[in-house]
Design a protein around this motif. Structure first.
Motif, PDB file in Angstrom:
ATOM      1  N   ILE A  86       0.316   7.253   3.157  1.00  0.00           N
ATOM      2  CA  ILE A  86       0.249   6.251   4.222  1.00  0.00           C
ATOM      3  C   ILE A  86       1.242   6.593   5.333  1.00  0.00           C
ATOM      4  N   VAL A  87       2.465   6.916   4.968  1.00  0.00           N
ATOM      5  CA  VAL A  87       3.484   7.247   5.976  1.00  0.00           C
ATOM      6  C   VAL A  87       3.067   8.501   6.745  1.00  0.00           C
ATOM      7  N   TYR A  88       2.504   9.467   6.064  1.00  0.00           N
ATOM      8  CA  TYR A  88       2.022  10.668   6.753  1.00  0.00           C
ATOM      9  C   TYR A  88       0.961  10.286   7.780  1.00  0.00           C
ATOM     10  N   GLU A  89       0.012   9.474   7.357  1.00  0.00           N
ATOM     11  CA  GLU A  89      -1.085   9.088   8.258  1.00  0.00           C
ATOM     12  C   GLU A  89      -0.608   8.235   9.434  1.00  0.00           C
ATOM     13  N   VAL A 105      -5.951   5.757   4.907  1.00  0.00           N
ATOM     14  CA  VAL A 105      -4.967   4.664   4.914  1.00  0.00           C
ATOM     15  C   VAL A 105      -5.469   3.491   4.085  1.00  0.00           C
ATOM     16  N   ASP A 106      -6.720   3.124   4.279  1.00  0.00           N
ATOM     17  CA  ASP A 106      -7.283   1.984   3.543  1.00  0.00           C
ATOM     18  C   ASP A 106      -7.292   2.234   2.037  1.00  0.00           C
ATOM     19  N   ALA A 107      -7.722   3.427   1.620  1.00  0.00           N
ATOM     20  CA  ALA A 107      -7.783   3.743   0.190  1.00  0.00           C
ATOM     21  C   ALA A 107      -6.389   3.768  -0.429  1.00  0.00           C
ATOM     22  N   GLN A 108      -5.442   4.364   0.276  1.00  0.00           N
ATOM     23  CA  GLN A 108      -4.082   4.447  -0.260  1.00  0.00           C
ATOM     24  C   GLN A 108      -3.383   3.094  -0.223  1.00  0.00           C
ATOM     25  N   SER A 109      -3.727   2.261   0.738  1.00  0.00           N
ATOM     26  CA  SER A 109      -3.154   0.913   0.801  1.00  0.00           C
ATOM     27  C   SER A 109      -3.579   0.086  -0.400  1.00  0.00           C
ATOM     28  N   GLU A 110      -4.816   0.252  -0.804  1.00  0.00           N
ATOM     29  CA  GLU A 110      -5.294  -0.455  -1.997  1.00  0.00           C
ATOM     30  C   GLU A 110      -4.533   0.018  -3.232  1.00  0.00           C
ATOM     31  N   PHE A 147      10.120   3.808   6.224  1.00  0.00           N
ATOM     32  CA  PHE A 147       9.130   4.152   7.253  1.00  0.00           C
ATOM     33  C   PHE A 147       7.892   3.264   7.174  1.00  0.00           C
ATOM     34  N   LEU A 148       7.473   2.891   5.968  1.00  0.00           N
ATOM     35  CA  LEU A 148       6.351   1.974   5.834  1.00  0.00           C
ATOM     36  C   LEU A 148       6.651   0.660   6.549  1.00  0.00           C
ATOM     37  N   MET A 149       7.885   0.208   6.439  1.00  0.00           N
ATOM     38  CA  MET A 149       8.266  -1.078   7.029  1.00  0.00           C
ATOM     39  C   MET A 149       8.241  -1.061   8.553  1.00  0.00           C
ATOM     40  N   LYS A 150       8.066   0.091   9.155  1.00  0.00           N
ATOM     41  CA  LYS A 150       7.947   0.211  10.603  1.00  0.00           C
ATOM     42  C   LYS A 150       6.480   0.204  11.046  1.00  0.00           C
ATOM     43  N   LEU A 153       1.557  -2.044   7.928  1.00  0.00           N
ATOM     44  CA  LEU A 153       1.412  -2.176   6.481  1.00  0.00           C
ATOM     45  C   LEU A 153       2.697  -2.632   5.786  1.00  0.00           C
ATOM     46  N   ALA A 154       3.697  -3.001   6.576  1.00  0.00           N
ATOM     47  CA  ALA A 154       4.877  -3.669   6.004  1.00  0.00           C
ATOM     48  C   ALA A 154       4.433  -4.931   5.276  1.00  0.00           C
ATOM     49  N   SER A 155       3.275  -5.426   5.640  1.00  0.00           N
ATOM     50  CA  SER A 155       2.742  -6.621   4.980  1.00  0.00           C
ATOM     51  C   SER A 155       2.526  -6.397   3.482  1.00  0.00           C
ATOM     52  N   LEU A 156       2.332  -5.162   3.066  1.00  0.00           N
ATOM     53  CA  LEU A 156       2.195  -4.883   1.636  1.00  0.00           C
ATOM     54  C   LEU A 156       3.469  -5.271   0.881  1.00  0.00           C
ATOM     55  N   ILE A 157       4.596  -5.088   1.503  1.00  0.00           N
ATOM     56  CA  ILE A 157       5.890  -5.475   0.919  1.00  0.00           C
ATOM     57  C   ILE A 157       6.144  -6.961   1.166  1.00  0.00           C
ATOM     58  N   ASN A 158       6.009  -7.363   2.430  1.00  0.00           N
ATOM     59  CA  ASN A 158       6.386  -8.716   2.839  1.00  0.00           C
ATOM     60  C   ASN A 158       5.533  -9.813   2.216  1.00  0.00           C
ATOM     61  N   SER A 159       4.324  -9.489   1.777  1.00  0.00           N
ATOM     62  CA  SER A 159       3.443 -10.514   1.193  1.00  0.00           C
ATOM     63  C   SER A 159       3.747 -10.796  -0.274  1.00  0.00           C
ATOM     64  N   ARG A 160       4.659 -10.033  -0.843  1.00  0.00           N
ATOM     65  CA  ARG A 160       5.045 -10.220  -2.247  1.00  0.00           C
ATOM     66  C   ARG A 160       6.508 -10.655  -2.262  1.00  0.00           C
ATOM     67  N   PRO A 161       6.788 -11.936  -2.521  1.00  0.00           N
ATOM     68  CA  PRO A 161       8.145 -12.460  -2.332  1.00  0.00           C
ATOM     69  C   PRO A 161       9.232 -11.742  -3.127  1.00  0.00           C
ATOM     70  N   HIS A 162       8.964 -11.353  -4.354  1.00  0.00           N
ATOM     71  CA  HIS A 162      10.002 -10.676  -5.141  1.00  0.00           C
ATOM     72  C   HIS A 162      10.195  -9.235  -4.689  1.00  0.00           C
ATOM     73  N   VAL A 163       9.101  -8.591  -4.319  1.00  0.00           N
ATOM     74  CA  VAL A 163       9.205  -7.233  -3.781  1.00  0.00           C
ATOM     75  C   VAL A 163       9.945  -7.268  -2.453  1.00  0.00           C
TER      76      VAL A 163
END
Length: 185
Positions: A86-89, A105-110, A147-150, A153-163
């Motif tokens: 994802i970061v590469y893409e 990106v979509d496949a790796q995000s899943e 880098f993901l958080m920039k 797709l930072a939402s992958l982290i931010n949508s999980r409260p403990h993560v």
């Protein structure tokens, strides 16, 4: 610290290849020891300086050491493949004027989302991945997650409260903040 100019292929020159045969960074030279691969370098430094600061390997407790190993392997085998792609893409390709492949990106995000679901469950029970102590298993996640958080797709982290809480904790550590202050990112 010796910067390597990747844009001119300095990492593919014979002198560098003698230290890192795959022509990648980083490389660590410490006396008569030359290491490559970031996880091996981090483990070496953690072991060498285990009595200074945080014992990232938890060598004093076999159960904790084993859990650090498990979650370090999870990072390497489950987390890193999708997040690095994802970061590469989304980041690296853009730096070189290349086009993002949204299907990748979509496949790796899943895939990353599925891994993060496991993390969310784990972090519901523990402050950090290997237990209630910061370890190399947590630290190994920092570079690509930063880098993901920039990206959107930072939402992958931010949508999980403990993560999200875990990420905020590990990314706000003084040692990482010191690295950021000296980095050009």
């Amino acid at each position: 610290m010796i910067p390597i100019d990747l844009s001119v292929g300095a990492h593919k020159q014979p002198a560098f290849l003698a230290k890192q045969p795959f022509g990648q960074v980083p490389v660590l030279e410490d006396g008569d020891v030359t290491l490559f691969e970031s996880r091996a370098i981090a483990s070496y430094v953690s072991y060498k300086y285990k009595d200074q600061g945080t014992d990232l390997l938890r060598r004093g407790n076999i159960n904790e050491t084993a859990l650090v190993g498990v979650w370090a392997d999870v990072e390497s085998q489950q987390y890193n493949p999708p997040i690095s792609t994802i970061v590469y893409e989304l980041v690296i390709k853009g730096m070189y004027g290349m086009t993002t492949d949204q299907a990748v990106v979509d496949a790796q995000s899943e895939k990353l989302g599925n891994v993060l679901d496991v993390y969310e469950a784990r972090l519901t029970e523990n402050k950090y991945l290997a237990g209630n102590f910061y370890s190399l298993a947590d630290q190994n996640h920092i570079p690509y997650t930063f880098f993901l958080m920039k990206t959107p797709l930072a939402s992958l982290i931010n949508s999980r409260p403990h993560v999200k809480a875990w990420w905020e904790d590990i990314s706000s550590r003084p040692s990482f903040q010191k690295v950021l202050a000296n980095a050009n990112v």
